[in-house]
Design a protein around this motif. Structure first.
Motif, mmCIF file in Angstrom:
data_model
loop_
_atom_site.group_PDB
_atom_site.id
_atom_site.type_symbol
_atom_site.label_atom_id
_atom_site.label_comp_id
_atom_site.label_asym_id
_atom_site.label_seq_id
_atom_site.Cartn_x
_atom_site.Cartn_y
_atom_site.Cartn_z
ATOM 1 N N MET A 156 0.824 -1.206 0.000
ATOM 2 C CA MET A 156 0.000 0.000 0.000
ATOM 3 C C MET A 156 0.860 1.259 0.000
ATOM 4 O O MET A 156 0.478 2.274 -0.603
ATOM 5 N N THR A 171 0.422 3.885 -3.048
ATOM 6 C CA THR A 171 -0.020 5.245 -2.720
ATOM 7 C C THR A 171 1.127 6.255 -2.762
ATOM 8 O O THR A 171 0.987 7.375 -2.277
ATOM 9 N N ALA A 212 -3.282 1.490 -8.014
ATOM 10 C CA ALA A 212 -3.972 1.480 -6.720
ATOM 11 C C ALA A 212 -5.478 1.380 -6.909
ATOM 12 O O ALA A 212 -6.170 0.662 -6.170
ATOM 13 N N VAL A 261 -8.039 1.071 -0.120
ATOM 14 C CA VAL A 261 -6.880 1.866 -0.551
ATOM 15 C C VAL A 261 -6.797 3.163 0.241
ATOM 16 O O VAL A 261 -5.709 3.589 0.640
ATOM 17 N N TRP A 314 -6.380 1.891 4.426
ATOM 18 C CA TRP A 314 -5.807 0.563 4.670
ATOM 19 C C TRP A 314 -5.234 0.406 6.072
ATOM 20 O O TRP A 314 -5.260 -0.693 6.641
#
Length: 434
Positions: A256, A260, A305, A322, A325
């Protein structure tokens, strides 16, 4: 035709015909071949070996032992397979990135094996995610999202499932021919139009030296191409974890951060190299470099993502995973730093030992029935060549109980070697095959 006659030919070193290999694969799938005969077959292949034609025939026969998928989509159907490493969460990034670049990715994945983590175990660290899909649901998610990561149903290459269990108890797991047929029978059953293989080499991989990794890569590429699936392989370095965390939820957190835009590094470079080869081979990019640039852009601008989030929601996970998270991933109750005993430079990292430390914490399986604790593992693992001071953390242990944390900390100290000499990491991509 019967198993005894085929086994007698194997015992005398006589090459088996395509029809005999097909009969054995069908017998493994439907039970006509007994466990004793299956073990003898595995040992015979291990001792006598197969030529390239035999390897292709066995792979195709094992693929044909169950269901095979065919697709009618408006873009190429592509996939990637890794031979396993530590801190290797490439699949969770690459599948959605490929989808964002116009490919369809039905990624049939597995669970943890030995010291390496399993992609399915990592996905299941996300609350609500279900990875066992029937064929209609798998097709639906691929069509809607562009990618899915799921487990194989019992009807995908059942001959391999039966033979793999026998290999594990007959010490024939390391047969190059059987490894090749096992990996590719499942991948080819997914109806792929292109495949890239990430063959790991180093302390955290099953293959510890380049020669062995090259032999496996060449066998896989030659067999897959001969079976009609355009395939290339990259031999990649696994002398240190690909990301600084090991453990299911901890590796999802690393994914993640990449998706991101909070971090990058080697894992993005490897995703780009693997994805670039796939996109170029499928005609979605003019060259490997152009394909790699497309993958990098899809990660950087958030399109990967977005696809990842859509896939998680389609698998039953949180709709806004997303964006939120951190609130969904489980956390261990015990966190403990492992301080360096002295000043020094990180000379070597025993990746297999680190992976086994995570298994000892409950983050992997010692036997198939073990239940995984998704929260445990290691984070902040120092990099090869890093300068550390006495008392500085070599890693942080995430554990369920203090005693387990103590054991893992001791394993970390033993796995990381400090010294005085400067050390540089080797190339990430060691060799390209095909």
């Amino acid at each position: 035709m019967d198993a005894r006659g085929i086994l007698a030919k194997l015992r005398h070193g006589t090459a088996l015909g395509d029809d005999e290999l097909a009969w054995m694969a069908a017998g493994l799938a439907d039970g006509d071949v007994s466990d004793a005969q299956a073990g003898a077959f595995a040992m015979g292949i291990c001792r006598s070996g197969l030529d390239e034609a035999g390897r292709v025939a066995l792979t195709l026969a094992m693929r044909a032992s169950g269901d095979t998928l065919a697709w009618d989509l408006d873009a190429p159907v592509l996939d990637k397979h890794s031979t396993g490493g530590v801190g290797d969460c490439v699949s969770l990034i690459l599948a959605p990135a490929l989808a964002a670049c116009g490919a369809y990715v039905p990624m049939i994945s597995g669970r943890g094996l030995g010291h390496t983590g399993g992609t399915l175990d990592k996905l299941e660290a996300i609350p609500g995610v279900g990875i066992m899909l029937d064929e209609p649901r798998l097709r639906s998610v691929v069509a809607e999202v562009g990618c899915v990561i799921a487990g194989a149903t019992g009807n995908i290459a059942p001959a391999d499932k039966r033979l793999y269990a026998v290999r594990d108890v007959t010490s024939t797991v390391d047969s190059l021919d059987l490894i090749t047929a096992s990996i590719l029978s499942k991948k080819l059953a997914a109806g792929l139009e292109g495949l890239v293989l990430d063959v790991k080499v180093g302390t955290g991989a099953f293959m510890k030296d380049v020669a062995a990794a090259r032999d496996l890569a060449q066998a896989l590429v030659g067999t897959a191409n001969a079976a009609g699936c355009p395939t290339t392989a990259l031999i990649s370095d696994m002398n240190q974890p690909l990301v600084p965390s090991l453990g299911n939820a901890l590796e999802v957190a690393e994914v993640m951060r990449v998706l991101t835009g909070q971090t990058g590094g080697a894992i993005v470079d490897l995703c780009a190299a693997l994805g670039g080869a796939l996109l170029a081979g499928a005609g979605l990019a003019a060259s490997n470099d152009e394909g790699a640039a497309q993958i990098t852009a899809a990660i950087a601008d958030g399109r990967a993502a977005e696809r990842f989030g859509a896939m998680i929601a389609a698998l039953g996970g949180p709709v806004r995973f997303v964006e939120q998270w951190q609130r969904f991933l489980p956390e261990a109750t015990v966190m403990r730093e492992v301080p360096a005993a002295a000043d020094g430079v990180v000379q070597a990292i025993d990746g297999e030992a680190l992976g086994l430390a995570v298994v000892g914490l409950g983050g992997g399986r010692k036997v198939e029935r073990d239940v995984i604790d998704p929260a445990v593992g290691l984070s902040g693992v120092v990099a090869l060549g890093a300068q550390v001071r006495k008392g500085q953390p070599l890693a942080v242990v995430h554990a369920a109980r203090p005693a387990l944390a103590d054991a893992a900390a001791q394993a970390v100290r033993g796995a990381i070697t400090l010294g005085d000499a400067p050390v540089g990491a080797g190339p990430l991509i060691v060799e390209r095959i095909g």
